[in-house]
Design a protein around this motif. Sequence first.
Motif, PDB file in Angstrom:
ATOM      1  N   ASP A 147      79.843  39.118 -19.323  1.00 18.29           N
ATOM      2  CA  ASP A 147      79.977  39.712 -20.846  1.00 18.29           C
ATOM      3  C   ASP A 147      78.221  40.200 -21.394  1.00 18.29           C
ATOM      4  OD1 ASP A 147      83.097  40.341 -20.727  1.00 18.29           O
ATOM      5  OD2 ASP A 147      82.675  38.650 -21.287  1.00 18.29           O
ATOM      6  N   VAL A 148      78.334  41.167 -22.029  1.00 17.55           N
ATOM      7  CA  VAL A 148      76.976  40.635 -22.835  1.00 17.55           C
ATOM      8  C   VAL A 148      77.302  40.845 -24.241  1.00 17.55           C
ATOM      9  CG1 VAL A 148      74.971  41.673 -23.153  1.00 17.55           C
ATOM     10  CG2 VAL A 148      75.292  41.678 -20.964  1.00 17.55           C
ATOM     11  N   ILE A 193      69.264  39.738 -21.682  1.00 13.23           N
ATOM     12  CA  ILE A 193      69.608  39.131 -20.458  1.00 13.23           C
ATOM     13  C   ILE A 193      68.198  39.568 -19.361  1.00 13.23           C
ATOM     14  CG2 ILE A 193      71.431  39.047 -18.576  1.00 13.23           C
ATOM     15  CD1 ILE A 193      73.401  38.373 -20.912  1.00 13.23           C
ATOM     16  N   VAL A 194      68.078  38.987 -18.432  1.00  4.55           N
ATOM     17  CA  VAL A 194      67.111  38.594 -17.519  1.00  4.55           C
ATOM     18  C   VAL A 194      68.344  38.262 -16.073  1.00  4.55           C
ATOM     19  CG1 VAL A 194      65.427  38.016 -16.084  1.00  4.55           C
ATOM     20  CG2 VAL A 194      65.374  38.324 -18.687  1.00  4.55           C
ATOM     21  N   ILE A 195      67.956  39.549 -14.859  1.00  4.89           N
ATOM     22  CA  ILE A 195      68.729  39.484 -14.001  1.00  4.89           C
ATOM     23  C   ILE A 195      67.758  39.244 -13.099  1.00  4.89           C
ATOM     24  CG2 ILE A 195      70.517  40.430 -12.395  1.00  4.89           C
ATOM     25  CD1 ILE A 195      71.358  42.287 -14.010  1.00  4.89           C
ATOM     26  N   ASP A 207      68.054  35.207 -23.286  1.00  4.49           N
ATOM     27  CA  ASP A 207      68.651  34.663 -23.799  1.00  4.49           C
ATOM     28  C   ASP A 207      69.999  33.473 -22.745  1.00  4.49           C
ATOM     29  OD1 ASP A 207      68.368  34.826 -26.510  1.00  4.49           O
ATOM     30  OD2 ASP A 207      69.772  37.073 -26.090  1.00  4.49           O
ATOM     31  N   ARG A 208      69.980  34.254 -21.639  1.00 10.54           N
ATOM     32  CA  ARG A 208      70.624  33.749 -20.270  1.00 10.54           C
ATOM     33  C   ARG A 208      69.741  34.585 -18.932  1.00 10.54           C
ATOM     34  NH1 ARG A 208      77.355  35.060 -20.020  1.00 10.54           N
ATOM     35  NH2 ARG A 208      76.335  36.710 -21.749  1.00 10.54           N
ATOM     36  N   VAL A 209      70.235  33.865 -18.331  1.00 11.55           N
ATOM     37  CA  VAL A 209      68.912  34.014 -16.910  1.00 11.55           C
ATOM     38  C   VAL A 209      70.076  34.210 -15.792  1.00 11.55           C
ATOM     39  CG1 VAL A 209      67.560  33.852 -15.352  1.00 11.55           C
ATOM     40  CG2 VAL A 209      67.645  33.614 -17.205  1.00 11.55           C
ATOM     41  N   ILE A 241      69.319  43.914 -20.875  1.00  6.27           N
ATOM     42  CA  ILE A 241      69.399  44.259 -19.679  1.00  6.27           C
ATOM     43  C   ILE A 241      68.234  44.048 -18.675  1.00  6.27           C
ATOM     44  CG2 ILE A 241      70.429  43.724 -17.545  1.00  6.27           C
ATOM     45  CD1 ILE A 241      73.100  44.410 -19.339  1.00  6.27           C
ATOM     46  N   VAL A 242      67.580  43.361 -18.265  1.00  7.86           N
ATOM     47  CA  VAL A 242      66.295  42.999 -17.432  1.00  7.86           C
ATOM     48  C   VAL A 242      66.174  42.974 -16.540  1.00  7.86           C
ATOM     49  CG1 VAL A 242      64.145  42.993 -17.601  1.00  7.86           C
ATOM     50  CG2 VAL A 242      65.220  43.337 -20.066  1.00  7.86           C
TER      51      VAL A 242
END
Lengths: 381, 259
Positions: free
Chosen positions: B41-42, B48-50, B222-224, B208-209
Amino acid sequence: MTDARLDVLAAYVRVAPEPILPAPIFSRGVLAWTRANLFSSWISGALTLVSLALCLWLVPPLIAWATIDAVWSAPDGALCRAHQDGACWAFIAQKMDYFRYGSYPQTERWRVDLTEIVGAALVVWLLWPRAPRRAIGAALFFIAFPILAFILLRGSDWFDLPIVDTVLWGGIFVSLLTALVGIVFSLPLGVLLALGRRSHLPVVKLASVIYIEFVRGVPFITVLFMANFMLPLFLPEGWAPDRLLRPLVGTVLFAAAYMAEEVRGGLQSINKGQFEGAMALGLNFWRMMGLVILPQALTLVIPGIVNTFIGLFKDTTLVSVVGLLDFLATVENAFKDTVWIGPTIAPTGYAFAALFYFVFCFAMSRYQAYMERRLGRGRRR
Amino acid sequence: MTVEPAPGVPLAFDPDSLAIAMIGVHKWYGAFHVLRNINLDVRRGERIVICGPSGSGKSTLIRCINRLEEHQQGSIVVDGVELTADLKRIDTVRRDVGMVFQQFNLFPHLTILENCTLAPIWVKKMPKREAEELAMRLLTRVKIPEQAGKYPGQLSGGQQQRVAIARALCMNPKIMLFDEPTSALDPEMVKEVLDTMTGLAQDGMTMIVVTHEMGFAREIADRVVFMDNGEIVEINAPKEFFENPQHERTKLFLSQILH
């Protein structure tokens, strides 16, 4: 020794910039060009000399045949029969009207002239990239001009223009008409077929493949005969299309199959990223194709497209097999005139026909080169 | 959350806070299972980094969000619209989701300005002049307004990527996807692109990166999300993620890329 070199290479700091020098004299100028291109080795030197000798042997007699030995004006074939080592241009001059109009009634030939002038002006407007308001030019050419040409050439009671049956049409204007119709319709149809062949819809894809492979697999003459004799069978009684229209349809259908393969080659060379970039922006299929993919794909295959156009232009000479009197057919018909009969008539007629086709095909080729240079500017990837 | 969404029915989540919901997403390439039970969930405004080794499915995952790739199971809801085969929904989602690619994917036959105005004019039906003003504003924002009349081939990689960002922003997207935006760049151009993305993040864009730039992840995310083998292995705040990774595979990955 080795140690000393290592010492030198180990560390280095530049104290002054290297000077920028002009290129050596022997790599520039006419002499350098001649040496590099004509006499770079003894084989190329020999070939240069042989080619030169061939030119000297062939070209002057040809020029003499076409100019100083030729008969430029004569009332009939007697003078040409007396001068057999030169062309008989008098014959061409005498028959020029027949070559241009076929059997179109003499009093109505201004209608052909007018159509040709308007058409030529519109073509220039359309093909000249810096011409003003080309959108209007395009609208006139693709919508107004066909209507005008139809009314002028065929005639209309509304405008008090006598109807001229297509049986009487012939010569250069029929050749140009066939080529123009073929060129204008085969490209869009070819694009649709190419898109169809790459479609994810199985039925569309299969239909496109069958059409393209079938048409490419049979000779043009076969397509012409089919268009001529089979087209009326598919249509209801009394709807049989005009004898001029049938070969036109055949020409378009034939050229479109070749065009489709050219365009497909272009589509395949477009990077997948271009499709994705366009889709990610929200462009739908037709906008993606029309705005992003086709402009690039068609630019890439301009040489192939013009190649097909040139082939199509020369193939129009084949429409005579289904009874159309194209330019070449009028030339060959004119050979039979007993007033002019003689050994120099046919060579002169064919030379003239060759010149005519060469001028148009060469013009297309030069325009292709111009467009490639223009489109290539600033867009190299 | 064990919601079993019927196709076409909006999910029971608060649309004001959730930008993207991926629930039990699976994808196969032929027999190859590339995405396995992805749940993510975003929130709006979240970055968000993936990351993850190559072939782990990172790119495939974000390409599913604007349906450049089709998923076969599970549901993806973007800004309240569930992605199905329905072209209208796909169009709606793509209009709201901008994407930046590794290879820029600028249109080489159009100028920089035309690249930027194409979608606003043809998709949003914006008047040409208005679209050009908008494009110039965004080109100024990515600091290359003076290149507007040039063709992509005349620009450096970093400049092209900034144009690609401006082009996506011209559609005024709610979400931006970045698919390894700096991987094709020469080292000296990476910073200018990352700076542009940082600016975007500071303005509150949902992003989303997919990237290997761990410095960027540490600073901006914010989250990885760490992926391996087509599954999400670990999700954590960057500080925790880098300093105290939980899963063995995360530890291995970090030990390989951080020296």
